[in-house]
Motif scaffolding. Structure first.
Motif, PDB file in Angstrom:
ATOM      1  N   THR A 176     -68.933 -49.520  -4.739  1.00  0.00           N
ATOM      2  CA  THR A 176     -69.488 -48.223  -5.159  1.00  0.00           C
ATOM      3  C   THR A 176     -70.998 -48.304  -5.381  1.00  0.00           C
ATOM      4  O   THR A 176     -71.602 -47.373  -5.904  1.00  0.00           O
ATOM      5  CB  THR A 176     -68.845 -47.737  -6.476  1.00  0.00           C
ATOM      6  OG1 THR A 176     -68.998 -48.762  -7.457  1.00  0.00           O
ATOM      7  CG2 THR A 176     -67.377 -47.425  -6.294  1.00  0.00           C
ATOM      8  N   MET A 177     -71.576 -49.432  -4.976  1.00  0.00           N
ATOM      9  CA  MET A 177     -73.000 -49.689  -5.241  1.00  0.00           C
ATOM     10  C   MET A 177     -73.881 -48.518  -4.794  1.00  0.00           C
ATOM     11  O   MET A 177     -74.784 -48.116  -5.517  1.00  0.00           O
ATOM     12  CB  MET A 177     -73.404 -50.963  -4.495  1.00  0.00           C
ATOM     13  CG  MET A 177     -74.688 -51.563  -4.955  1.00  0.00           C
ATOM     14  SD  MET A 177     -74.444 -52.503  -6.480  1.00  0.00           S
ATOM     15  CE  MET A 177     -73.844 -54.082  -5.844  1.00  0.00           C
ATOM     16  N   THR A 178     -73.616 -47.975  -3.603  1.00  0.00           N
ATOM     17  CA  THR A 178     -74.500 -46.945  -3.044  1.00  0.00           C
ATOM     18  C   THR A 178     -73.802 -45.586  -2.981  1.00  0.00           C
ATOM     19  O   THR A 178     -74.030 -44.798  -2.081  1.00  0.00           O
ATOM     20  CB  THR A 178     -74.919 -47.340  -1.613  1.00  0.00           C
ATOM     21  OG1 THR A 178     -73.709 -47.509  -0.842  1.00  0.00           O
ATOM     22  CG2 THR A 178     -75.718 -48.621  -1.608  1.00  0.00           C
ATOM     23  N   ILE A 179     -72.959 -45.326  -3.961  1.00  0.00           N
ATOM     24  CA  ILE A 179     -72.116 -44.128  -3.870  1.00  0.00           C
ATOM     25  C   ILE A 179     -72.907 -42.845  -4.116  1.00  0.00           C
ATOM     26  O   ILE A 179     -72.492 -41.756  -3.706  1.00  0.00           O
ATOM     27  CB  ILE A 179     -70.922 -44.236  -4.849  1.00  0.00           C
ATOM     28  CG1 ILE A 179     -69.889 -43.136  -4.575  1.00  0.00           C
ATOM     29  CG2 ILE A 179     -71.403 -44.167  -6.290  1.00  0.00           C
ATOM     30  CD1 ILE A 179     -68.597 -43.310  -5.321  1.00  0.00           C
ATOM     31  N   GLY A 180     -74.064 -42.949  -4.749  1.00  0.00           N
ATOM     32  CA  GLY A 180     -74.837 -41.738  -5.036  1.00  0.00           C
ATOM     33  C   GLY A 180     -74.079 -40.844  -5.987  1.00  0.00           C
ATOM     34  O   GLY A 180     -73.495 -41.321  -6.971  1.00  0.00           O
ATOM     35  N   SER A 181     -74.045 -39.560  -5.691  1.00  0.00           N
ATOM     36  CA  SER A 181     -73.370 -38.631  -6.602  1.00  0.00           C
ATOM     37  C   SER A 181     -72.050 -38.131  -6.029  1.00  0.00           C
ATOM     38  O   SER A 181     -71.484 -37.171  -6.525  1.00  0.00           O
ATOM     39  CB  SER A 181     -74.292 -37.449  -6.899  1.00  0.00           C
ATOM     40  OG  SER A 181     -74.588 -36.799  -5.676  1.00  0.00           O
TER      41      SER A 181
END
Lengths: 245, 245
Positions: free
Chosen positions: B183-188
C-alpha cells in the motif's frame, strides 16, 4: 487441524505415539487418514515433525514420529489487564495463535474484582484453548501464564524478572507514537506490550508504567474492546519486529 | 458505552430524542447519569455530537442533541469468505469497531454450504452487533453488508461496482509482500482486503483474483482463524493507510 500436537510423554523412546482421544477421532473421521499417511505433528514446547500413521481405527491412532526443528519462543510478552471472563475465554486461542511468550494478567483500578473468580483463569480451562491456537498457527510454544492481583507490586518488583530488559510499550487510544516507530531500533531485544482494561488505565497506573520504562503507543483514535485490541496490537507488533533493525 | 448511538428518526426536528429502551436503562443504572449531564452521542450514518439530559427516570431518558462533524466512511472494504456462524457472530462488532466501509461475504470452494443457512446473516441479528462495535469505537458509519453465493460472478461482474478501482489485496499465509509495502503508493484510493476460508482459497480462486488486480499479501507463516486474521489484517491495513502517501 494444521498441526497435531502431542504432550512430550505421549511419544515413547522409539518415537511411537498412541492416541485414543479426540485427536484420533479427528484423524479418522474428519481427515479420513489412512495407514502410511503422513501428518504434521509437534510436541508441546518441543520440535515439529511428521507422524506416519502405522494403524488407525476404532478411535485409536498409532503414529511413528520423526522430528525436525524446534520453533523459537516468541519475542513478545503481553501484559494484559484482566478482561471480562467471556472476553478472556475468546482470547486464549488467539493469543497463542499470534505467538506470545508470556501472558501477564494483572489487576488494575478499572478491572472488576469478580473477574478474578472465573475458572477461565484455571490452567485446566485455558491450556486446551492455548493448544487449540497453537494447532491453528502450527506452533508448539505454549505461552507462560501468570496472574497478578497487585498492579504496583507487579510493575515495581516482579516485571523485571518476568519480562527482562526488553522494550516496553503501553497502548493508549489516541496517544503516543506508532508501534513501528517505537520499535524502530529495538535490535534483538524482547518486546513487552501492555493492554489496559475496558475503561483504560488510570493516571496512577500510566505514570507508574512510564516510570518503569513503558513508552506510550497508539493505533489511532478508535477505542477497541480488550480482545480486539490485543489481536490488533499483537499483529502490529509482530509486523514491526519483522521490519525492525 | 463510549458513544450513545441513535437512529436518525429518533431525533426530532428540535433535536430532542426520547429513549425508553436498553440505552435509557444503561444511562440510568450503569452511568447513573443525572439531568443536565452531557453524553457523547451519534446518529447512525450521521454526525457525532453531545446530548444534554433533560430528564431521566423510570427507564426513560430525554436528550437535547447538538451535532458536530460527521465521520467519513472508512477507506477499507473487506471481502470475506463466509466463516462458520459462530466465528462470524464474534466478528461483526469487531469489524465495525475497526472501521470497514463494506463487508462483502462470499462463498468459496472451502466454505461449507450450510454456513449460509445461519441467522447470523440476517440484518436483524448482525445490525445490533455492528452498532455495538461502532459504540465501542465512537463511530457512526454502519458497514454495508452484501452476501454472494457465487464467487466467480462476484469477482468478474460485481466487484467493480462494489469496491471501485481501489487497491486490492488478498491475504495468503506465508506468501506475498507485507501490507505496508503493498500500500506504499496507494495515494487516496480505497483498499479492498480479501480474507479466505479456514482452509484457504483454492488455486482457481487465487488465479481469478490475481486476474482481477488482487495482490498477494502476508502477515507471516502463521495460519490464523478467520476472525483473528480479519482483526489482524484490518489493524495492519489501517496502520499502513496512515503511513501511506
Amino acid at each position: 487441524l494444521n498441526l497435531l500436537l502431542l504432550e512430550p510423554e505421549e511419544v515413547d523412546a522409539e518415537g511411537i505415539a498412541v492416541l485414543s482421544d479426540a485427536r484420533a477421532r479427528h484423524l479418522q473421521t474428519i481427515l479420513r487418514a489412512a495407514p502410511n499417511q503422513a501428518v504434521r505433528i509437534g510436541v508441546l514446547d518441543g520440535p515439529i515433525g511428521v507422524g506416519r500413521l502405522l494403524a488407525i481405527g476404532n478411535g485409536v491412532a498409532n503414529l511413528a514420529c520423526t522430528f525436525e526443528h524446534t520453533p523459537p519462543r516468541p519475542r513478545i510478552d503481553l501484559l494484559l489487564a484482566l478482561p471480562r471472563p467471556k472476553v478472556l475465554r475468546r482470547l486464549w486461542a488467539q493469543i497463542a495463535a499470534l505467538g506470545v511468550n508470556r501472558v501477564i494478567l494483572t489487576n488494575a483500578a478499572r478491572v472488576e474484582r469478580n473477574y478474578f473468580d472465573t475458572h477461565v483463569l484455571e490452567p485446566a480451562v485455558y491450556r486446551p484453548l492455548l493448544i487449540e491456537g497453537l494447532q491453528q498457527a502450527r506452533d508448539t510454544r505454549v505461552p507462560l501464564v501468570t496472574v497478578h492481583r497487585q498492579f504496583r507490586v507487579l510493575i515495581e518488583d516482579e516485571l523485571d524478572s518476568l519480562a527482562g530488559d526488553g522494550r516496553r510499550l503501553v497502548a493508549e487510544p489516541g496517544r503516543g507514537e506508532s508501534i513501528a516507530s517505537a520499535t524502530m531500533t529495538i535490535g534483538s531485544t524482547r518486546l513487552l506490550l501492555a493492554v489496559g482494561p475496558e475503561g483504560g488505565w488510570n493516571e496512577f497506573e500510566l505514570q507508574l508504567m512510564r516510570a518503569h520504562r513503558f513508552i506510550g503507543v497508539s493505533m489511532g483514535p478508535r477505542t477497541l474492546r480488550s480482545d480486539t485490541a490485543c489481536v490488533a496490537l499483537l499483529a502490529l507488533a509482530n509486523d514491526a519486529l519483522k521490519g525492525a533493525t
